[in-house]
Design a protein around this motif. Structure first.
Motif, short mmCIF file in Angstrom:
data_model
loop_
_atom_site.label_atom_id
_atom_site.label_comp_id
_atom_site.label_asym_id
_atom_site.label_seq_id
_atom_site.Cartn_x
_atom_site.Cartn_y
_atom_site.Cartn_z
N HIS A 85 0.79 -1.23 0.00
CA HIS A 85 0.00 0.00 0.00
C HIS A 85 0.82 1.27 0.00
O HIS A 85 0.26 2.35 -0.13
CB HIS A 85 -0.92 0.03 1.22
CG HIS A 85 -2.09 -0.89 1.12
ND1 HIS A 85 -2.09 -2.01 0.34
CD2 HIS A 85 -3.30 -0.85 1.70
CE1 HIS A 85 -3.24 -2.63 0.46
NE2 HIS A 85 -4.00 -1.95 1.27
N PHE A 87 3.01 3.93 -1.72
CA PHE A 87 3.29 4.27 -3.10
C PHE A 87 4.28 5.40 -3.18
O PHE A 87 4.22 6.36 -2.43
CB PHE A 87 2.00 4.71 -3.81
CG PHE A 87 1.11 3.56 -4.13
CD1 PHE A 87 0.02 3.26 -3.34
CD2 PHE A 87 1.39 2.74 -5.21
CE1 PHE A 87 -0.78 2.19 -3.62
CE2 PHE A 87 0.60 1.67 -5.49
CZ PHE A 87 -0.49 1.39 -4.70
N SER A 102 4.45 0.97 -6.35
CA SER A 102 4.34 0.52 -4.97
C SER A 102 5.70 0.06 -4.46
O SER A 102 6.64 -0.15 -5.22
CB SER A 102 3.33 -0.62 -4.84
OG SER A 102 3.92 -1.81 -5.30
#
Lengths: 197, 121
Positions: A85, A87, A102
Motif C-alpha cells: 500500500h 506508493f 508501490s
C-alpha cells in the motif's frame, strides 16, 4: 564482509563515483546492515550519522559526516500493509501524468532507491544535501568493493517492540495452527468429512 | 555626506546596490534591520549549537542531553552550555568524568546493550 571484486564489475563505477570529491581524511566508514531492519528507523539513524550529528565537533556550515555503507538493501522490512500500500508518486510534468509505483515493485526494480529516498527525505534541504548524498553508498546484496578500507559496523540502538494487538495476535495464532495442521489435511473434502464424522 | 556613509555601509553588496544611491539606501536600511535582529538571533543559535554538541558528546557515552543536564543540576554543577560544549570537543576525558558524575546523580538512561534487550529504568 570483504568480498571478491568479480561480482562488481558491472557497477563498480557507480559505487566509486564521486569519491574524489569527498575529503576523506579523518572520516570513518560505517557499515549498516539493513537485513530485518525497519525502513524508517534505519533511515533516521543513517541520516544522523551522515550529517555528522553524532560527533561533538558538529558544525552546521561544514560537512563532516561519516561515509555510510548500507548492505542487504533488499531485505529491509516494513510494518503493516506498506509493502503493497505504500506508493512512491511522481509527476512527469505532462498533464494527467501522475505516476506511482508501490514499494513491492520498487524493491523488485531497484532496492537501493527505497533506502536512498528515505534517507534523502530525512536530510535538511540545504546546499550540503548533495554532498551528504555522495557519502551514502547503498548495496542490494551483501558484498561491496570497499573491503580494503577500515570499516566499522554500526550497532543499531535496541528497539522497544510494542506487544502485539489482540486482533493481530488471534490472526497469528490461527496462522500458526493452520501451519501445524496444514500438511496433514490438505483438501476441503477431508475437513468436511472430519467435521461431519 | 549621508551618501558617503551609505556607500561605505554598502560595500560588498550585489549589483547596483553598491553603486546607485536609491537602491543602496534601501538595501542598507534592510541590512541594518537584519543585523539588529540577528544580534539577538545569534545568541539563540549559538545556544542551540552548544546543546547539539553536548548531546552528541553525551550520547557517545550512552546518556542523552536531558538526563545529563538533570544530573548536573542535581549535583549543582553550574557550568554553562558554552563551556560544556568546548569540553566535549577538546577535553574528552574531563567530559567523560562529568558524564559519570551526572550518571551517578541521575541514572535515568537505559544502558545500551549490544544484544538488543532494552530496560528503561
Amino acid at each position: 564482509m570483504a568480498a571478491a571484486a568479480q561480482p562488481f564489475k558491472g557497477n563498480i563505477k557507480k559505487a566509486l563515483a564521486g569519491l574524489r570529491r569527498i575529503n576523506l581524511e579523518g572520516l570513518r566508514w560505517r557499515v549498516f546492515d539493513a537485513k530485518g531492519q525497519i525502513l524508517g528507523r534505519l533511515a533516521s539513524q543513517i541520516a544522523t550519522v551522515v550529517q555528522g550529528k553524532d560527533k561533538p565537533t558538529y558544525a552546521p556550515h561544514q560537512e563532516d559526516g561519516d561515509m555510510c555503507i548500507v548492505l542487504n538493501a533488499k531485505d529491509v522490512c516494513v510494518t503493516g500493509r506498506k509493502m503493497t500500500h505504500k506508493f512512491y508518486r511522481w509527476h512527469t510534468g505532462y498533464v494527467g501524468n501522475l505516476k506511482e509505483r508501490s514499494l513491492k515493485d520498487q524493491l523488485a526494480k531497484d532496492p537501493t532507491e527505497v533506502i536512498r529516498k528515505a534517507v534523502l527525505r530525512m536530510l535538511p534541504r540545504n546546499r550540503l544535501r548533495d554532498d551528504r548524498d555522495r557519502k551514502l553508498r547503498i548495496f542490494a546484496g551483501n558484498e561491496h568493493p570497499f573491503g580494503d578500507r577500515p570499516l566499522e559496523p554500526y550497532m543499531m540502538p535496541p528497539r522497544n517492540v510494542r506487544e502485539i494487538r489482540p486482533r493481530a495476535r488471534r490472526a497469528l495464532i490461527r496462522a500458526q495452527k493452520k501451519a501445524e495442521q496444514g500438511p496433514s489435511t490438505p483438501t476441503k473434502k477431508d475437513k468436511a468429512a472430519e467435521a461431519t464424522a | 555626506m549621508n551618501k558617503d556613509k551609505i556607500f561605505k555601509l554598502a560595500k560588498g553588496f550585489r549589483g547596483r546596490a553598491k553603486n546607485c544611491i536609491r537602491i543602496a539606501r534601501e538595501r542598507v536600511e534592510k541590512a541594518l534591520q537584519y543585523s539588529y535582529r540577528d544580534r539577538r538571533n545569534k545568541k539563540r543559535d549559538m545556544r542551540s549549537l552548544w546543546i547539539e554538541r553536548i548531546n552528541a558528546g553525551t550520547r557517545l557515552h550512552g546518556v542523552n542531553y536531558g538526563n545529563f543536564m538533570h544530573g548536573l543540576m542535581k549535583e549543582n554543577i553550574q557550568l554553562n552550555r558554552k563551556v560544556l560544549s568546548e569540553l566535549s570537543m577538546h577535553e574528552p576525558y574531563s567530559f567523560k568524568a562529568l558524564v559519570d558524575i551526572s550518571r551517578n546523580a541521575f541514572p535515568g538512561n537505559k544502558i545500551p546493550k549490544k544484544d538488543g534487550s532494552s530496560i528503561v529504568a
